[in-house]
Design an enzyme around this catalytic site. Sequence first.
Site: not given
Length: 241
Positions: A11-13, A16
């Site tokens: 994941f990008d945080v 997102t």
Amino acid sequence: MQLNDFTTLTFDVYGTLIDWESGMVAGLQPLLRRTSLSLTRDEILEAHARHESTQQRYTPHLQYRLLLAVVYKRLAEAWGVDVTHDECLTYGDFVKQWPAFADTAASLAYLKQHYKLVVLSNVDNESFAYSQQKLGVTFDAVYTAEDVGSYKPAPRNFDYLLEKLGERGIDRSQILHTAESLFHDHQPANRHGLANCWIYRRHDKEGFGATMDPGETPSVDFRFNSMAELVEAHRRTLGDA
């Protein structure tokens, strides 16, 4: 290709899982109240994206909260406002207060039952520790720009991700990279041969907001407008919906 073909979601945080655009605009209010310019929300975010992207290229080892302090200084100069160094540092620390999207915590809790969850984020470790409290899950691994010494979309960040996950027996074919930014995440995911899932948070808005225009649009294997939509699609894959 199905969502249950993968064992690991990376994941990008920010953008997102964390609503960084709302966080940026809130943190910039002391500056915006003092400028004589009349700026739209997207003009603010696009200016932020330009200065942030430039700073990340020139100072890749600078911790994110300190990099944001430089961005604040550059924006103040561009918008004709005098600011102190302490004001710049205050903006950098405000990343700790950026809110999670409303669907994030519940979506991650569901996905944690089916996947390993891994973070690959353009952040420093101290700031992420505050954000993680809003995300509600323990990630199987967290790889930050501070750990790597560079910022996405630099290839180095994805090289690091693949090397570290490889050491844990996770092959790239098992990974689905899940992110909002075409510029920071999906273009380099394409170059690294990673399957990818676009969480298109800005689907109802024009432009690219707080991320740079990627130029050529990268390919995406899955697209959802929210994390909640991703969860529902996974449930359908399992026949639960």
